[in-house]
Design an enzyme around this catalytic site. Structure first.
Site, short mmCIF file in Angstrom:
data_model
loop_
_atom_site.label_atom_id
_atom_site.label_comp_id
_atom_site.label_asym_id
_atom_site.label_seq_id
_atom_site.Cartn_x
_atom_site.Cartn_y
_atom_site.Cartn_z
CG ASN A 152 -28.88 -24.52 -3.98
OD1 ASN A 152 -28.36 -25.44 -4.59
ND2 ASN A 152 -28.19 -23.65 -3.29
N PRO A 176 -27.46 -35.12 -11.24
CG PRO A 176 -28.95 -34.63 -12.95
CD PRO A 176 -28.09 -35.73 -12.41
N GLY A 229 -24.88 -30.62 0.79
CA GLY A 229 -24.78 -30.46 2.23
C GLY A 229 -23.42 -30.94 2.74
CB THR A 230 -21.42 -29.94 5.70
OG1 THR A 230 -21.32 -28.57 5.28
CG2 THR A 230 -20.13 -30.33 6.37
CD GLU A 250 -20.27 -23.83 -2.89
OE1 GLU A 250 -20.53 -23.96 -1.67
OE2 GLU A 250 -21.01 -23.26 -3.69
N GLY A 252 -21.89 -26.34 2.85
CA GLY A 252 -22.81 -25.42 3.53
C GLY A 252 -22.20 -24.07 3.88
CB CYS A 284 -23.99 -22.48 -0.28
SG CYS A 284 -23.52 -21.83 -1.87
CD GLU A 385 -26.29 -24.73 4.52
OE1 GLU A 385 -26.12 -25.95 4.43
OE2 GLU A 385 -25.85 -23.91 3.69
CE LYS A 455 -14.51 -21.24 9.98
NZ LYS A 455 -14.81 -20.43 11.17
CD GLU A 462 -18.81 -24.57 -7.72
OE1 GLU A 462 -19.39 -23.57 -7.29
OE2 GLU A 462 -19.41 -25.60 -8.05
O1 TXE Z 1 -28.54 -32.09 -0.16
P1 TXE Z 1 -27.59 -33.29 -0.40
P2 TXE Z 1 -30.09 -32.10 0.15
C1 TXE Z 1 -27.59 -28.37 2.37
C2 TXE Z 1 -28.78 -27.71 3.00
C3 TXE Z 1 -29.84 -28.73 2.89
C4 TXE Z 1 -29.05 -29.98 3.10
C5 TXE Z 1 -29.67 -31.20 2.52
O2 TXE Z 1 -28.50 -27.43 4.35
O3 TXE Z 1 -30.82 -28.60 3.86
O4 TXE Z 1 -27.83 -29.75 2.46
O5 TXE Z 1 -30.11 -30.95 1.19
C6 TXE Z 1 -26.37 -36.11 -3.76
N1 TXE Z 1 -23.37 -39.98 -2.25
N2 TXE Z 1 -27.38 -28.02 0.99
O6 TXE Z 1 -30.58 -33.32 0.81
O7 TXE Z 1 -28.20 -34.55 0.10
C7 TXE Z 1 -27.81 -35.68 -3.94
O8 TXE Z 1 -28.54 -36.64 -4.66
C8 TXE Z 1 -23.32 -39.23 -3.35
C9 TXE Z 1 -26.39 -27.04 0.74
O9 TXE Z 1 -30.77 -31.77 -1.09
O10 TXE Z 1 -26.25 -32.93 0.07
C10 TXE Z 1 -27.63 -34.36 -4.68
O11 TXE Z 1 -27.38 -34.62 -6.05
N3 TXE Z 1 -24.20 -38.26 -3.62
C11 TXE Z 1 -26.13 -26.80 -0.65
C12 TXE Z 1 -26.38 -33.78 -3.99
O12 TXE Z 1 -25.69 -34.90 -3.44
C13 TXE Z 1 -25.15 -37.99 -2.72
C14 TXE Z 1 -26.98 -27.26 -1.70
C15 TXE Z 1 -26.70 -32.78 -2.87
O13 TXE Z 1 -27.62 -33.38 -1.99
C16 TXE Z 1 -25.25 -38.74 -1.53
C17 TXE Z 1 -27.90 -28.29 -1.32
C18 TXE Z 1 -24.30 -39.77 -1.31
N4 TXE Z 1 -24.32 -40.53 -0.20
C19 TXE Z 1 -28.07 -28.61 -0.01
N5 TXE Z 1 -26.29 -38.25 -0.82
C20 TXE Z 1 -25.19 -25.71 -1.02
N6 TXE Z 1 -24.12 -25.54 -0.27
O14 TXE Z 1 -25.40 -25.00 -1.99
C21 TXE Z 1 -26.82 -37.24 -1.54
N7 TXE Z 1 -26.14 -37.08 -2.70
#
Ligand code: TXE
Length: 498
Positions: A152, A176, A229-230, A250, A252, A284, A385, A455, A462
Protein backbone atom coordinates in the site's frame (compact mmCIF):
# COMPACT_ATOMS: atom_id res chain seq x y z
CA UNK A 1 12.34 -0.19 -16.58
CA UNK A 2 13.78 -3.62 -17.51
CA UNK A 3 11.38 -6.36 -18.63
CA UNK A 4 12.40 -8.52 -15.69
CA UNK A 5 13.20 -7.06 -12.29
CA UNK A 6 16.06 -8.87 -10.62
CA UNK A 7 17.06 -9.73 -7.07
CA UNK A 8 19.80 -7.71 -5.42
CA UNK A 9 22.27 -9.82 -3.45
CA UNK A 10 25.73 -8.81 -2.26
CA UNK A 11 25.75 -5.69 -4.42
CA UNK A 12 24.78 -7.50 -7.62
CA UNK A 13 21.54 -7.89 -9.52
CA UNK A 14 20.69 -11.53 -10.11
CA UNK A 15 17.97 -13.72 -11.59
CA UNK A 16 16.43 -16.24 -9.22
CA UNK A 17 18.42 -19.48 -8.92
CA UNK A 18 15.72 -21.50 -10.70
CA UNK A 19 14.91 -18.76 -13.24
CA UNK A 20 11.39 -18.37 -11.80
CA UNK A 21 9.47 -15.13 -12.22
CA UNK A 22 6.07 -13.68 -11.43
CA UNK A 23 4.13 -10.93 -13.14
CA UNK A 24 3.05 -7.48 -11.98
CA UNK A 25 0.00 -5.84 -13.60
CA UNK A 26 -1.15 -2.26 -13.71
CA UNK A 27 -4.27 -2.20 -11.48
CA UNK A 28 -5.75 0.73 -13.44
CA UNK A 29 -5.70 -1.12 -16.76
CA UNK A 30 -5.08 -4.79 -15.98
CA UNK A 31 -2.14 -4.69 -18.43
CA UNK A 32 1.04 -6.64 -17.47
CA UNK A 33 3.90 -4.29 -16.55
CA UNK A 34 6.92 -6.54 -16.06
CA UNK A 35 8.11 -9.87 -14.73
CA UNK A 36 9.91 -10.06 -11.41
CA UNK A 37 12.46 -12.65 -10.24
CA UNK A 38 10.90 -15.05 -7.74
CA UNK A 39 13.52 -15.74 -5.07
CA UNK A 40 13.96 -19.36 -3.99
CA UNK A 41 15.00 -20.62 -0.55
CA UNK A 42 18.55 -20.77 -1.91
CA UNK A 43 18.39 -17.10 -2.99
CA UNK A 44 17.07 -16.10 0.42
CA UNK A 45 19.92 -18.02 2.06
CA UNK A 46 22.44 -16.25 -0.22
CA UNK A 47 20.96 -12.85 0.70
CA UNK A 48 21.12 -13.60 4.44
CA UNK A 49 24.69 -14.90 4.04
CA UNK A 50 25.70 -11.73 2.18
CA UNK A 51 24.21 -9.62 4.97
CA UNK A 52 25.99 -11.73 7.59
CA UNK A 53 29.37 -11.44 5.85
CA UNK A 54 28.93 -7.66 5.63
CA UNK A 55 28.07 -7.52 9.30
CA UNK A 56 30.93 -9.71 10.45
CA UNK A 57 33.68 -7.83 8.67
CA UNK A 58 32.21 -4.57 10.07
CA UNK A 59 32.26 -2.81 6.69
CA UNK A 60 29.14 -0.83 7.72
CA UNK A 61 28.68 -0.86 11.48
CA UNK A 62 32.43 -0.44 11.92
CA UNK A 63 32.14 3.04 10.39
CA UNK A 64 31.73 5.97 12.76
CA UNK A 65 28.04 6.92 13.13
CA UNK A 66 28.75 10.28 11.52
CA UNK A 67 30.16 8.54 8.43
CA UNK A 68 27.11 6.31 8.19
CA UNK A 69 24.95 9.42 8.59
CA UNK A 70 26.87 11.22 5.87
CA UNK A 71 26.16 8.35 3.47
CA UNK A 72 22.48 8.24 4.43
CA UNK A 73 22.26 11.99 3.82
CA UNK A 74 23.89 11.53 0.43
CA UNK A 75 21.26 8.85 -0.33
CA UNK A 76 18.55 11.30 0.77
CA UNK A 77 19.84 13.77 -1.83
CA UNK A 78 19.89 11.16 -4.60
CA UNK A 79 16.38 10.10 -3.64
CA UNK A 80 15.09 13.68 -3.73
CA UNK A 81 16.32 13.94 -7.33
CA UNK A 82 14.42 10.78 -8.36
CA UNK A 83 11.05 11.49 -6.75
CA UNK A 84 9.17 12.11 -10.01
CA UNK A 85 10.52 8.96 -11.63
CA UNK A 86 9.79 6.81 -8.56
CA UNK A 87 6.33 8.34 -8.04
CA UNK A 88 5.38 7.33 -11.58
CA UNK A 89 6.62 3.76 -11.03
CA UNK A 90 4.63 3.51 -7.80
CA UNK A 91 1.47 4.71 -9.56
CA UNK A 92 1.89 2.17 -12.34
CA UNK A 93 2.27 -0.81 -10.02
CA UNK A 94 -0.18 -0.01 -7.19
CA UNK A 95 -2.64 2.48 -8.71
CA UNK A 96 -2.27 5.22 -6.07
CA UNK A 97 -2.86 8.63 -7.63
CA UNK A 98 0.14 10.60 -8.87
CA UNK A 99 -0.78 13.53 -6.64
CA UNK A 100 -0.62 11.31 -3.54
CA UNK A 101 2.56 9.56 -4.56
CA UNK A 102 4.40 12.78 -5.32
CA UNK A 103 3.38 14.21 -1.95
CA UNK A 104 4.34 11.05 -0.09
CA UNK A 105 7.64 10.35 -1.84
CA UNK A 106 8.80 13.95 -1.50
CA UNK A 107 9.01 13.34 2.24
CA UNK A 108 11.00 10.09 2.14
CA UNK A 109 14.47 11.69 2.31
CA UNK A 110 13.46 12.92 5.78
CA UNK A 111 13.64 9.36 7.10
CA UNK A 112 17.25 8.90 6.03
CA UNK A 113 18.18 12.31 7.41
CA UNK A 114 16.37 11.80 10.70
CA UNK A 115 17.82 8.38 11.46
CA UNK A 116 21.29 9.52 10.40
CA UNK A 117 20.95 12.23 13.04
CA UNK A 118 19.67 9.73 15.62
CA UNK A 119 22.69 7.48 15.00
CA UNK A 120 24.97 10.41 15.70
CA UNK A 121 23.17 11.39 18.89
CA UNK A 122 22.64 7.91 20.26
CA UNK A 123 24.25 7.44 23.66
CA UNK A 124 24.75 4.57 26.04
CA UNK A 125 24.14 4.73 29.77
CA UNK A 126 26.39 4.45 32.82
CA UNK A 127 24.37 2.70 35.56
CA UNK A 128 25.70 3.13 39.07
CA UNK A 129 27.18 -0.33 39.72
CA UNK A 130 28.64 0.77 43.03
CA UNK A 131 32.08 1.55 44.38
CA UNK A 132 34.93 -0.13 42.54
CA UNK A 133 33.12 -0.60 39.27
CA UNK A 134 32.41 1.33 36.12
CA UNK A 135 29.45 0.02 34.15
CA UNK A 136 28.95 1.20 30.59
CA UNK A 137 25.91 0.02 28.63
CA UNK A 138 26.31 0.56 24.91
CA UNK A 139 23.72 0.03 22.18
CA UNK A 140 25.06 -2.22 19.45
CA UNK A 141 23.43 -3.28 16.17
CA UNK A 142 21.63 -6.60 16.03
CA UNK A 143 23.11 -8.13 12.89
CA UNK A 144 20.98 -9.10 9.89
CA UNK A 145 17.32 -8.02 9.81
CA UNK A 146 14.57 -9.33 7.53
CA UNK A 147 12.18 -6.58 6.40
CA UNK A 148 8.85 -7.78 4.96
CA UNK A 149 6.83 -4.98 3.40
CA UNK A 150 3.35 -4.52 1.91
CA UNK A 151 2.03 -2.93 -1.26
CA UNK A 152 0.00 0.00 0.00
CA UNK A 153 2.95 2.37 0.60
CA UNK A 154 5.77 0.27 -0.88
CA UNK A 155 8.55 2.82 -0.67
CA UNK A 156 7.44 4.71 2.46
CA UNK A 157 7.17 1.56 4.57
CA UNK A 158 10.46 0.19 3.24
CA UNK A 159 12.08 3.53 4.02
CA UNK A 160 10.73 3.63 7.58
CA UNK A 161 12.23 0.23 8.40
CA UNK A 162 15.40 0.54 6.35
CA UNK A 163 16.45 3.96 7.68
CA UNK A 164 16.35 2.85 11.31
CA UNK A 165 18.01 -0.49 10.55
CA UNK A 166 20.86 0.99 8.51
CA UNK A 167 21.47 3.98 10.77
CA UNK A 168 22.00 1.55 13.66
CA UNK A 169 24.54 -0.41 11.58
CA UNK A 170 22.60 -3.54 10.63
CA UNK A 171 22.57 -5.46 7.38
CA UNK A 172 19.14 -6.04 5.85
CA UNK A 173 17.27 -8.39 3.54
CA UNK A 174 14.10 -6.80 2.12
CA UNK A 175 11.17 -8.91 0.91
CA UNK A 176 8.84 -6.44 -0.86
CA UNK A 177 5.21 -7.19 -1.58
CA UNK A 178 4.63 -9.15 -4.77
CA UNK A 179 2.21 -6.38 -5.80
CA UNK A 180 4.70 -3.53 -5.38
CA UNK A 181 8.23 -4.84 -5.89
CA UNK A 182 9.63 -2.27 -8.33
CA UNK A 183 11.42 0.16 -6.10
CA UNK A 184 13.33 -1.65 -3.34
CA UNK A 185 15.84 -2.97 -5.92
CA UNK A 186 16.33 0.54 -7.29
CA UNK A 187 16.67 1.77 -3.74
CA UNK A 188 19.38 -0.79 -2.94
CA UNK A 189 21.35 0.43 -5.96
CA UNK A 190 20.81 4.05 -4.92
CA UNK A 191 22.08 3.36 -1.40
CA UNK A 192 25.18 1.69 -2.81
CA UNK A 193 25.71 4.66 -5.11
CA UNK A 194 25.63 6.86 -1.99
CA UNK A 195 28.28 4.70 -0.32
CA UNK A 196 26.52 1.89 1.58
CA UNK A 197 28.86 -1.09 1.07
CA UNK A 198 27.71 -4.03 -1.06
CA UNK A 199 26.11 -6.83 0.93
CA UNK A 200 24.51 -4.52 3.50
CA UNK A 201 21.24 -4.08 1.57
CA UNK A 202 19.83 -7.16 -0.16
CA UNK A 203 16.46 -7.55 -1.86
CA UNK A 204 14.62 -10.81 -2.49
CA UNK A 205 11.43 -10.37 -4.47
CA UNK A 206 8.82 -13.10 -4.45
CA UNK A 207 5.48 -14.30 -3.17
CA UNK A 208 4.58 -14.26 0.51
CA UNK A 209 3.89 -17.97 0.89
CA UNK A 210 7.28 -18.90 -0.60
CA UNK A 211 9.95 -16.16 -0.52
CA UNK A 212 8.38 -14.39 2.48
CA UNK A 213 8.07 -17.67 4.35
CA UNK A 214 11.66 -18.70 3.51
CA UNK A 215 12.90 -15.40 4.89
CA UNK A 216 10.85 -15.39 8.06
CA UNK A 217 11.76 -19.03 8.80
CA UNK A 218 15.47 -18.48 8.14
CA UNK A 219 17.47 -19.12 11.30
CA UNK A 220 20.26 -16.74 10.31
CA UNK A 221 18.35 -13.54 11.09
CA UNK A 222 18.63 -11.33 14.16
CA UNK A 223 15.33 -9.46 13.75
CA UNK A 224 12.12 -9.58 11.72
CA UNK A 225 10.18 -6.44 10.89
CA UNK A 226 6.88 -6.77 9.04
CA UNK A 227 4.05 -4.53 7.91
CA UNK A 228 1.13 -6.50 6.56
CA UNK A 229 -2.12 -8.20 7.42
CA UNK A 230 -2.70 -9.41 10.98
CA UNK A 231 -2.71 -13.11 10.06
CA UNK A 232 0.61 -12.76 8.22
CA UNK A 233 1.94 -10.88 11.23
CA UNK A 234 1.04 -13.78 13.52
CA UNK A 235 2.89 -16.24 11.27
CA UNK A 236 5.99 -14.04 11.04
CA UNK A 237 5.96 -13.33 14.80
CA UNK A 238 5.67 -17.07 15.50
CA UNK A 239 8.71 -17.68 13.29
CA UNK A 240 10.57 -14.95 15.16
CA UNK A 241 9.60 -16.74 18.37
CA UNK A 242 11.08 -20.00 17.08
CA UNK A 243 14.33 -18.20 16.23
CA UNK A 244 14.18 -16.27 19.54
CA UNK A 245 14.69 -12.96 17.77
CA UNK A 246 12.82 -9.67 18.25
CA UNK A 247 9.96 -8.80 15.93
CA UNK A 248 8.28 -5.54 15.03
CA UNK A 249 4.87 -6.07 13.47
CA UNK A 250 2.76 -3.20 12.13
CA UNK A 251 -0.52 -4.84 11.18
CA UNK A 252 -4.17 -4.09 10.56
CA UNK A 253 -6.40 -1.32 11.83
CA UNK A 254 -9.98 -0.07 11.95
CA UNK A 255 -9.42 3.52 13.03
CA UNK A 256 -12.36 5.47 14.47
CA UNK A 257 -12.90 9.10 13.44
CA UNK A 258 -14.71 10.51 16.49
CA UNK A 259 -16.73 13.63 15.70
CA UNK A 260 -18.12 15.70 18.58
CA UNK A 261 -20.99 18.15 18.08
CA UNK A 262 -18.70 21.07 18.98
CA UNK A 263 -16.37 20.41 16.01
CA UNK A 264 -16.20 22.63 12.95
CA UNK A 265 -18.43 20.53 10.71
CA UNK A 266 -17.08 21.50 7.30
CA UNK A 267 -13.47 20.99 8.39
CA UNK A 268 -14.38 17.70 10.04
CA UNK A 269 -16.14 16.33 6.98
CA UNK A 270 -13.07 17.21 4.88
CA UNK A 271 -10.96 15.40 7.49
CA UNK A 272 -13.20 12.32 7.51
CA UNK A 273 -13.06 12.18 3.72
CA UNK A 274 -9.25 12.39 3.84
CA UNK A 275 -9.13 9.76 6.60
CA UNK A 276 -11.38 7.33 4.73
CA UNK A 277 -10.42 7.62 1.07
CA UNK A 278 -6.79 8.64 0.65
CA UNK A 279 -4.93 5.71 -0.93
CA UNK A 280 -8.36 4.41 -2.02
CA UNK A 281 -8.81 3.51 1.65
CA UNK A 282 -5.87 1.10 1.57
CA UNK A 283 -3.98 2.23 4.64
CA UNK A 284 -3.65 0.65 8.05
CA UNK A 285 -4.83 3.88 9.73
CA UNK A 286 -7.77 4.45 7.37
CA UNK A 287 -10.69 6.23 9.05
CA UNK A 288 -12.89 3.17 8.74
CA UNK A 289 -15.48 3.98 11.42
CA UNK A 290 -16.83 7.53 11.48
CA UNK A 291 -18.53 7.95 14.88
CA UNK A 292 -20.62 11.10 15.14
CA UNK A 293 -22.33 12.65 18.16
CA UNK A 294 -26.07 12.19 17.74
CA UNK A 295 -26.95 15.94 17.70
CA UNK A 296 -24.98 16.48 14.46
CA UNK A 297 -25.10 12.93 13.08
CA UNK A 298 -27.50 13.57 10.19
CA UNK A 299 -25.81 16.82 9.22
CA UNK A 300 -22.34 15.22 9.13
CA UNK A 301 -23.48 12.08 7.34
CA UNK A 302 -25.40 14.03 4.67
CA UNK A 303 -22.39 16.20 3.96
CA UNK A 304 -19.98 13.24 4.01
CA UNK A 305 -22.13 11.34 1.53
CA UNK A 306 -22.43 14.42 -0.69
CA UNK A 307 -18.64 14.95 -0.72
CA UNK A 308 -17.98 11.22 -1.26
CA UNK A 309 -20.23 11.19 -4.33
CA UNK A 310 -18.16 14.03 -5.81
CA UNK A 311 -14.83 12.17 -5.60
CA UNK A 312 -13.31 11.71 -9.06
CA UNK A 313 -12.24 8.18 -10.00
CA UNK A 314 -9.95 7.71 -12.95
CA UNK A 315 -6.52 7.17 -14.39
CA UNK A 316 -4.16 7.50 -11.40
CA UNK A 317 -1.51 9.12 -13.61
CA UNK A 318 -3.89 12.01 -14.34
CA UNK A 319 -3.19 14.72 -11.73
CA UNK A 320 -6.91 15.53 -11.59
CA UNK A 321 -7.82 12.02 -10.44
CA UNK A 322 -8.70 11.78 -6.76
CA UNK A 323 -9.37 8.06 -6.35
CA UNK A 324 -7.43 5.33 -8.13
CA UNK A 325 -8.23 1.64 -8.41
CA UNK A 326 -7.88 -0.93 -5.65
CA UNK A 327 -4.52 -2.69 -5.94
CA UNK A 328 -5.65 -6.05 -7.38
CA UNK A 329 -8.67 -7.99 -8.52
CA UNK A 330 -8.45 -10.15 -5.35
CA UNK A 331 -8.42 -7.06 -3.14
CA UNK A 332 -11.35 -5.52 -5.01
CA UNK A 333 -13.31 -8.76 -4.66
CA UNK A 334 -12.56 -8.69 -0.93
CA UNK A 335 -13.89 -5.12 -0.71
CA UNK A 336 -17.05 -5.94 -2.68
CA UNK A 337 -17.69 -9.03 -0.59
CA UNK A 338 -17.31 -7.06 2.64
CA UNK A 339 -19.96 -4.56 1.48
CA UNK A 340 -22.30 -7.31 0.26
CA UNK A 341 -21.96 -9.11 3.59
CA UNK A 342 -22.70 -5.87 5.46
CA UNK A 343 -25.89 -5.44 3.41
CA UNK A 344 -26.91 -9.03 4.11
CA UNK A 345 -26.36 -8.36 7.84
CA UNK A 346 -28.74 -5.36 7.74
CA UNK A 347 -26.50 -2.39 6.91
CA UNK A 348 -27.53 0.41 4.55
CA UNK A 349 -25.26 1.55 1.73
CA UNK A 350 -25.55 5.35 1.71
CA UNK A 351 -23.39 5.85 -1.38
CA UNK A 352 -21.10 3.78 -3.61
CA UNK A 353 -21.16 0.07 -2.86
CA UNK A 354 -20.51 -1.05 -6.41
CA UNK A 355 -18.03 -1.38 -9.22
CA UNK A 356 -18.35 1.74 -11.43
CA UNK A 357 -19.94 1.06 -14.80
CA UNK A 358 -18.16 3.72 -16.87
CA UNK A 359 -16.30 2.07 -19.78
CA UNK A 360 -13.00 3.91 -19.23
CA UNK A 361 -12.70 2.30 -15.78
CA UNK A 362 -13.77 -1.11 -17.04
CA UNK A 363 -10.33 -2.71 -17.28
CA UNK A 364 -9.04 -1.70 -13.86
CA UNK A 365 -9.91 -2.80 -10.33
CA UNK A 366 -12.03 0.22 -9.42
CA UNK A 367 -14.64 0.36 -6.64
CA UNK A 368 -16.79 3.36 -5.81
CA UNK A 369 -16.04 5.18 -2.54
CA UNK A 370 -18.62 3.84 -0.14
CA UNK A 371 -20.30 5.01 3.05
CA UNK A 372 -22.32 2.46 5.03
CA UNK A 373 -24.82 3.13 7.84
CA UNK A 374 -26.77 0.93 10.27
CA UNK A 375 -23.82 -1.32 11.09
CA UNK A 376 -24.19 -3.25 14.34
CA UNK A 377 -21.15 -3.99 16.47
CA UNK A 378 -21.72 -7.70 15.88
CA UNK A 379 -21.47 -7.20 12.09
CA UNK A 380 -18.30 -8.19 10.26
CA UNK A 381 -17.93 -4.67 8.84
CA UNK A 382 -17.57 -3.28 12.36
CA UNK A 383 -14.77 -5.68 13.31
CA UNK A 384 -12.91 -6.61 10.12
CA UNK A 385 -10.38 -4.58 8.19
CA UNK A 386 -11.66 -4.08 4.61
CA UNK A 387 -8.63 -2.25 3.26
CA UNK A 388 -10.48 -0.44 0.53
CA UNK A 389 -12.65 2.66 -0.11
CA UNK A 390 -15.31 1.80 2.45
CA UNK A 391 -16.15 3.56 5.69
CA UNK A 392 -19.06 3.23 8.07
CA UNK A 393 -20.96 5.85 10.06
CA UNK A 394 -22.57 5.42 13.45
CA UNK A 395 -23.99 7.80 16.09
CA UNK A 396 -22.88 8.06 19.73
CA UNK A 397 -24.40 9.87 22.69
CA UNK A 398 -21.61 11.22 24.88
CA UNK A 399 -17.88 10.88 25.60
CA UNK A 400 -18.26 7.58 27.43
CA UNK A 401 -20.28 6.09 24.57
CA UNK A 402 -17.78 7.38 21.99
CA UNK A 403 -14.87 5.79 23.87
CA UNK A 404 -16.74 2.51 24.38
CA UNK A 405 -17.57 2.27 20.67
CA UNK A 406 -14.08 3.28 19.57
CA UNK A 407 -12.44 0.68 21.82
CA UNK A 408 -14.92 -2.04 20.82
CA UNK A 409 -12.54 -3.33 18.18
CA UNK A 410 -9.92 -6.05 17.81
CA UNK A 411 -7.44 -3.48 16.47
CA UNK A 412 -5.70 -0.65 18.32
CA UNK A 413 -3.64 1.26 15.80
CA UNK A 414 -5.00 4.81 15.47
CA UNK A 415 -7.92 7.18 16.03
CA UNK A 416 -8.80 10.78 15.37
CA UNK A 417 -10.85 13.08 17.59
CA UNK A 418 -12.64 16.12 16.13
CA UNK A 419 -13.64 18.71 18.70
CA UNK A 420 -13.08 22.34 19.66
CA UNK A 421 -12.82 21.41 23.35
CA UNK A 422 -9.18 20.72 24.23
CA UNK A 423 -10.06 19.22 27.62
CA UNK A 424 -12.37 16.74 25.91
CA UNK A 425 -9.65 15.86 23.39
CA UNK A 426 -7.27 15.05 26.24
CA UNK A 427 -9.86 13.05 28.22
CA UNK A 428 -10.88 10.96 25.24
CA UNK A 429 -7.25 10.42 24.18
CA UNK A 430 -6.50 9.04 27.64
CA UNK A 431 -9.25 6.46 27.30
CA UNK A 432 -8.52 5.23 23.77
CA UNK A 433 -6.66 1.91 23.49
CA UNK A 434 -4.63 2.82 20.39
CA UNK A 435 -1.04 3.73 19.56
CA UNK A 436 -1.67 6.96 17.60
CA UNK A 437 -4.27 9.70 18.21
CA UNK A 438 -4.73 12.77 16.04
CA UNK A 439 -6.78 15.71 17.27
CA UNK A 440 -8.52 17.61 14.46
CA UNK A 441 -6.41 15.77 11.91
CA UNK A 442 -5.70 12.29 10.55
CA UNK A 443 -2.91 10.35 8.79
CA UNK A 444 -0.11 12.75 9.80
CA UNK A 445 3.27 11.10 10.16
CA UNK A 446 6.79 12.20 10.98
CA UNK A 447 10.02 10.18 11.11
CA UNK A 448 10.53 11.27 14.72
CA UNK A 449 7.05 10.33 15.93
CA UNK A 450 6.46 6.76 17.06
CA UNK A 451 4.10 4.68 14.91
CA UNK A 452 2.56 1.39 16.04
CA UNK A 453 -0.46 -0.03 17.80
CA UNK A 454 -1.92 -2.37 20.39
CA UNK A 455 -4.08 -5.53 20.24
CA UNK A 456 -4.30 -7.09 16.76
CA UNK A 457 -2.51 -4.08 15.27
CA UNK A 458 0.81 -5.56 16.26
CA UNK A 459 3.83 -5.03 18.46
CA UNK A 460 6.72 -2.62 18.55
CA UNK A 461 6.91 0.65 16.70
CA UNK A 462 8.32 2.33 13.65
CA UNK A 463 9.74 5.89 13.62
CA UNK A 464 11.47 7.75 16.39
CA UNK A 465 13.95 6.59 18.99
CA UNK A 466 11.92 3.47 19.79
CA UNK A 467 12.43 2.21 16.25
CA UNK A 468 16.14 2.97 16.38
CA UNK A 469 16.53 1.19 19.72
CA UNK A 470 14.54 -1.71 18.27
CA UNK A 471 17.40 -2.20 15.83
CA UNK A 472 19.97 -2.34 18.62
CA UNK A 473 20.53 -4.35 21.76
CA UNK A 474 22.25 -3.31 24.96
CA UNK A 475 25.74 -4.55 25.72
CA UNK A 476 26.81 -4.08 29.31
CA UNK A 477 30.51 -3.70 30.09
CA UNK A 478 31.39 -4.00 33.79
CA UNK A 479 34.89 -2.78 34.60
CA UNK A 480 36.49 -3.61 37.93
CA UNK A 481 38.36 -0.48 38.95
CA UNK A 482 39.31 -1.72 42.42
CA UNK A 483 42.91 -2.45 43.39
CA UNK A 484 41.85 -4.74 46.27
CA UNK A 485 42.68 -8.45 45.71
CA UNK A 486 39.74 -10.82 45.38
CA UNK A 487 40.03 -14.63 45.49
CA UNK A 488 36.74 -16.39 46.28
CA UNK A 489 38.17 -19.92 46.54
CA UNK A 490 41.14 -19.01 48.69
CA UNK A 491 38.99 -18.93 51.83
CA UNK A 492 35.67 -20.09 53.28
CA UNK A 493 35.07 -16.74 55.00
CA UNK A 494 31.75 -15.02 54.38
CA UNK A 495 33.11 -12.69 51.67
CA UNK A 496 31.16 -9.66 50.60
CA UNK A 497 31.71 -7.63 47.53
CA UNK A 498 31.83 -4.35 49.32
O1 TXE B 1 -0.98 -8.70 2.85
P1 TXE B 1 0.01 -9.74 3.43
P2 TXE B 1 -1.84 -8.78 1.52
C1 TXE B 1 -4.04 -6.25 5.24
C2 TXE B 1 -5.26 -5.84 4.48
C3 TXE B 1 -5.23 -6.71 3.29
C4 TXE B 1 -4.68 -7.97 3.87
C5 TXE B 1 -4.02 -8.86 2.89
O2 TXE B 1 -6.41 -6.10 5.25
O3 TXE B 1 -6.49 -6.93 2.75
O4 TXE B 1 -3.74 -7.54 4.82
O5 TXE B 1 -3.14 -8.11 2.07
C6 TXE B 1 4.31 -11.12 2.89
N1 TXE B 1 5.49 -15.36 5.52
N2 TXE B 1 -2.89 -5.40 5.01
O6 TXE B 1 -2.19 -10.15 1.09
O7 TXE B 1 -0.24 -11.09 2.82
C7 TXE B 1 3.75 -10.61 1.58
O8 TXE B 1 4.41 -11.21 0.48
C8 TXE B 1 6.20 -14.25 5.30
C9 TXE B 1 -2.63 -4.44 6.01
O9 TXE B 1 -1.16 -7.99 0.52
O10 TXE B 1 -0.01 -9.63 4.89
C10 TXE B 1 4.01 -9.12 1.71
O11 TXE B 1 5.38 -8.84 1.42
N3 TXE B 1 5.76 -13.22 4.57
C11 TXE B 1 -1.41 -3.69 5.80
C12 TXE B 1 3.72 -8.87 3.21
O12 TXE B 1 3.89 -10.14 3.83
C13 TXE B 1 4.52 -13.29 4.06
C14 TXE B 1 -0.69 -3.69 4.57
C15 TXE B 1 2.29 -8.36 3.47
O13 TXE B 1 1.39 -9.23 2.82
C16 TXE B 1 3.72 -14.43 4.26
C17 TXE B 1 -1.02 -4.76 3.67
C18 TXE B 1 4.25 -15.49 5.02
N4 TXE B 1 3.55 -16.61 5.27
C19 TXE B 1 -2.11 -5.55 3.92
N5 TXE B 1 2.54 -14.21 3.63
C20 TXE B 1 -1.10 -2.57 6.72
N6 TXE B 1 -1.39 -2.72 8.00
O14 TXE B 1 -0.59 -1.54 6.31
C21 TXE B 1 2.61 -13.00 3.06
N7 TXE B 1 3.82 -12.43 3.31
Amino acid sequence: MADTLLLHIDGKDAASSDGGTFEVRNPATGVPLYDVAHATAQDVASAVAAGRAAFEDRRWHGMRPRDRARILNRAAGLLADRIDEYARLEVLQIGRTIREMRAQLARLPEWLEYFGAVAQSSEGTVPDFGEGYLNVVRRVPLGVAGLITPWNHPLLITMKKLSAALAAGNSIVIKPSELGPALPCALAALLEEAGVPAGVVNVVTGLGGSTGRFLSEHRGLDKLDITGGTETGRVVAANAGRSLIPVTAELGGKAPVIVFADADIERTVAGALFAAFIATGQTCVQGARVLVQRDVYQQVVDRLVERTRQLRLGDPLDPRTQIGPVVSRAQRDKVAQAVDRAKAQGATVLCGGRVPDSPELGHGWFYEPTVVGDVASTDDLWREEVFGPVTLVRPFDDEADAVAQANDCPFGLAASIWTSDIGRAVRVTDELDVGIVWVNDHHRIDPGSTWGGSKDSGIGSENGWDAYRGYTRPKSVIINSSDRPFDWFATTDDLRYS
